[in-house]
Write an enzyme that holds these catalytic residues in place. Sequence first.
Site, PDB file in Angstrom:
ATOM      1  N   PHE A 149       4.584 -58.815 -16.356  1.00  0.00           N
ATOM      2  CA  PHE A 149       3.135 -58.631 -16.258  1.00  0.00           C
ATOM      3  C   PHE A 149       2.732 -57.317 -16.949  1.00  0.00           C
ATOM      4  O   PHE A 149       3.398 -56.298 -16.782  1.00  0.00           O
ATOM      5  CB  PHE A 149       2.722 -58.627 -14.783  1.00  0.00           C
ATOM      6  CG  PHE A 149       1.245 -58.740 -14.606  1.00  0.00           C
ATOM      7  CD1 PHE A 149       0.610 -59.961 -14.737  1.00  0.00           C
ATOM      8  CD2 PHE A 149       0.480 -57.616 -14.354  1.00  0.00           C
ATOM      9  CE1 PHE A 149      -0.767 -60.067 -14.602  1.00  0.00           C
ATOM     10  CE2 PHE A 149      -0.904 -57.714 -14.218  1.00  0.00           C
ATOM     11  CZ  PHE A 149      -1.515 -58.940 -14.346  1.00  0.00           C
ATOM     12  N   ASP A 185       9.051 -55.979  -8.807  1.00  0.00           N
ATOM     13  CA  ASP A 185       7.665 -56.374  -8.569  1.00  0.00           C
ATOM     14  C   ASP A 185       7.711 -57.743  -7.886  1.00  0.00           C
ATOM     15  O   ASP A 185       8.213 -58.717  -8.463  1.00  0.00           O
ATOM     16  CB  ASP A 185       6.877 -56.436  -9.886  1.00  0.00           C
ATOM     17  CG  ASP A 185       5.388 -56.706  -9.659  1.00  0.00           C
ATOM     18  OD1 ASP A 185       5.054 -57.379  -8.662  1.00  0.00           O
ATOM     19  OD2 ASP A 185       4.568 -56.260 -10.489  1.00  0.00           O
ATOM     20  N   TYR A 239      -2.871 -59.962  -2.579  1.00  0.00           N
ATOM     21  CA  TYR A 239      -4.034 -60.863  -2.692  1.00  0.00           C
ATOM     22  C   TYR A 239      -3.666 -62.260  -3.176  1.00  0.00           C
ATOM     23  O   TYR A 239      -4.539 -63.082  -3.363  1.00  0.00           O
ATOM     24  CB  TYR A 239      -5.127 -60.250  -3.579  1.00  0.00           C
ATOM     25  CG  TYR A 239      -4.650 -59.595  -4.870  1.00  0.00           C
ATOM     26  CD1 TYR A 239      -4.239 -60.365  -5.942  1.00  0.00           C
ATOM     27  CD2 TYR A 239      -4.616 -58.208  -4.994  1.00  0.00           C
ATOM     28  CE1 TYR A 239      -3.807 -59.770  -7.115  1.00  0.00           C
ATOM     29  CE2 TYR A 239      -4.185 -57.601  -6.159  1.00  0.00           C
ATOM     30  CZ  TYR A 239      -3.782 -58.387  -7.225  1.00  0.00           C
ATOM     31  OH  TYR A 239      -3.341 -57.794  -8.381  1.00  0.00           O
ATOM     32  N   LYS A 240      -2.382 -62.517  -3.390  1.00  0.00           N
ATOM     33  CA  LYS A 240      -1.982 -63.862  -3.824  1.00  0.00           C
ATOM     34  C   LYS A 240      -1.554 -64.673  -2.596  1.00  0.00           C
ATOM     35  O   LYS A 240      -2.391 -65.116  -1.827  1.00  0.00           O
ATOM     36  CB  LYS A 240      -0.858 -63.756  -4.858  1.00  0.00           C
ATOM     37  CG  LYS A 240      -1.242 -62.937  -6.094  1.00  0.00           C
ATOM     38  CD  LYS A 240      -0.071 -62.901  -7.073  1.00  0.00           C
ATOM     39  CE  LYS A 240      -0.282 -61.888  -8.190  1.00  0.00           C
ATOM     40  NZ  LYS A 240      -1.370 -62.234  -9.096  1.00  0.00           N
ATOM     41  N   ARG A 289      -1.304 -72.487 -15.743  1.00  0.00           N
ATOM     42  CA  ARG A 289      -0.515 -72.195 -14.540  1.00  0.00           C
ATOM     43  C   ARG A 289      -1.102 -72.931 -13.343  1.00  0.00           C
ATOM     44  O   ARG A 289      -2.291 -72.821 -13.065  1.00  0.00           O
ATOM     45  CB  ARG A 289      -0.583 -70.692 -14.265  1.00  0.00           C
ATOM     46  CG  ARG A 289       0.721 -69.992 -14.388  1.00  0.00           C
ATOM     47  CD  ARG A 289       0.661 -68.519 -14.086  1.00  0.00           C
ATOM     48  NE  ARG A 289      -0.566 -68.001 -13.479  1.00  0.00           N
ATOM     49  CZ  ARG A 289      -0.687 -66.762 -13.027  1.00  0.00           C
ATOM     50  NH1 ARG A 289       0.341 -65.933 -13.082  1.00  0.00           N
ATOM     51  NH2 ARG A 289      -1.814 -66.329 -12.514  1.00  0.00           N
TER      52      ARG A 289
HETATM   53  C1  PLP Z   1       3.424 -59.277 -11.357  1.00  0.00           C
HETATM   54  C2  PLP Z   1       2.120 -58.583 -11.193  1.00  0.00           C
HETATM   55  N1  PLP Z   1       2.089 -57.234 -11.049  1.00  0.00           N
HETATM   56  C3  PLP Z   1       0.914 -56.573 -10.900  1.00  0.00           C
HETATM   57  C4  PLP Z   1      -0.291 -57.253 -10.889  1.00  0.00           C
HETATM   58  C5  PLP Z   1      -1.615 -56.565 -10.786  1.00  0.00           C
HETATM   59  O1  PLP Z   1      -1.616 -55.221 -10.450  1.00  0.00           O
HETATM   60  P1  PLP Z   1      -2.913 -54.622  -9.717  1.00  0.00           P
HETATM   61  O2  PLP Z   1      -2.930 -55.200  -8.319  1.00  0.00           O
HETATM   62  O3  PLP Z   1      -2.741 -53.163  -9.757  1.00  0.00           O
HETATM   63  O4  PLP Z   1      -4.107 -55.087 -10.486  1.00  0.00           O
HETATM   64  C6  PLP Z   1      -0.301 -58.653 -11.014  1.00  0.00           C
HETATM   65  C7  PLP Z   1      -1.580 -59.382 -11.000  1.00  0.00           C
HETATM   66  O5  PLP Z   1      -1.685 -60.569 -11.096  1.00  0.00           O
HETATM   67  C8  PLP Z   1       0.935 -59.314 -11.186  1.00  0.00           C
HETATM   68  O6  PLP Z   1       0.952 -60.654 -11.337  1.00  0.00           O
END
Ligand code: PLP
Length: 404
Positions: free
Chosen positions: A122, A199, A224-225, A373
């Site tokens: 990401f 991550d 938030y997912k 997706r």
């Molecule tokens: C793997 C991953 N890392 C980080 C983020 C986003 O980071 P942030 O919450 O700081 O916007 C996402 C957002 O979809 C993501 O899929």
Amino acid sequence: VDDAQARDAHDPLAGFRDQFVIGDPELAYLDGNSLGRLPKATAERIRRDIQAWGEDLIRGWDRGWMELPVTVGDLLGSAALGAGPGQVVVGDSTTVCFYKLAAAALDARPGRRRIIANADDFPTDRYVLESLATARDLEVVWLRFDPDAGPDASSIASALDDQTALVAVSHVAYRSAHIADMPAINQLAHAAGALTLWDLSHSAGALALALDADDCDLAVGCTYKYLNGGPGAPAYMYVRHEVQADIRQPIWGWLGRRDPFSMGPGYLPAEGPVALLSGTPPVLALGCVQEGVRLVAQAGIAAIREKGIRLTQYAIELIDRYLAPLGAAVGSPRDPLRRGAHVALRHPDAAALTVALRQRQVITDFREPDVVRLGLSPLTTRYIDVWRGIDALRETLSENVDQR
Ligand SMILES: Cc1ncc(COP(=O)(O)O)c(C=O)c1O
């Protein structure tokens, strides 16, 4: 349709959907891996927290607000991360959490010049690593993998050396849903003297993680997912007990300090995971995360994972049967043990397809260059939603074929 309805009728988690706000029952929402649905308990929680703000005012800080980053972190650790207490805190965005832990890991390995990362991870993770490497004159070794896959242990093994400070990769790849071999990669990194930072944004709440048992050093992820914490909900940081003494995050704010209300001179990190914090906890947002995580705890991560496998398997069967003849292909691992809870559908017109699907009441998202997706959230997605999504894709693709 009958088959999908029969699957829903036998789904042991079907009842959980009633615990969420379903605005439009006709909408097939296949994007819970971007933003999870709103739990009904969260709407009520916000109302209570707002009332507490009005009535308790500053006294709220002594009535549980101050401890929320750790309270919610511990709950998340036990419900979804396979992490014992005292290792997880919630607060800051995923990007900031990733920065804090990556910077701390590099500080803990002075003299080592390399970071191993995935060129397809990401973007925010890639940019943060770039920024750290630029500021410290380090090198990022960008590994490339098959677009339908993600990091494999043998590629990481060949990239590791005695100059590697950090291996920083996603556990479930945001495009393909490929699951990296977490215990093997941790073991390899440790044998080379490096730390690992994972991550978990596409993993937590979708599959059973075992951060303690798998010997992870550091991890971050959004809420938030699959954790349904709400738009922009704060992210979490995990730092394993054994490495906590070596990890000093770089944003030395007052609420990460020992005895913060002494307002004393100089920074002394607090004991345990509180030292990962910097400023005032986002109380209202933390309440939302707590409610989302409670639902995961209630359903049980094993049952959630089981349904995630079944939903993705069903989507793949339908893609093979109805969409492959129309030029689409599965872009996710076929082995369910190597696949998270979303399915990548590859097609050259993926961007236009995503727009056309929205007109048919199906929400998915597009990822460059050719992926639609399909995010399948086990607590809220029904088999009929998967069927509707694939059927809408079949209709759209057939029309396109007819027009050519
Ligand atoms: C793997 C991953 N890392 C980080 C983020 C986003 O980071 P942030 O919450 O700081 O916007 C996402 C957002 O979809 C993501 O899929």
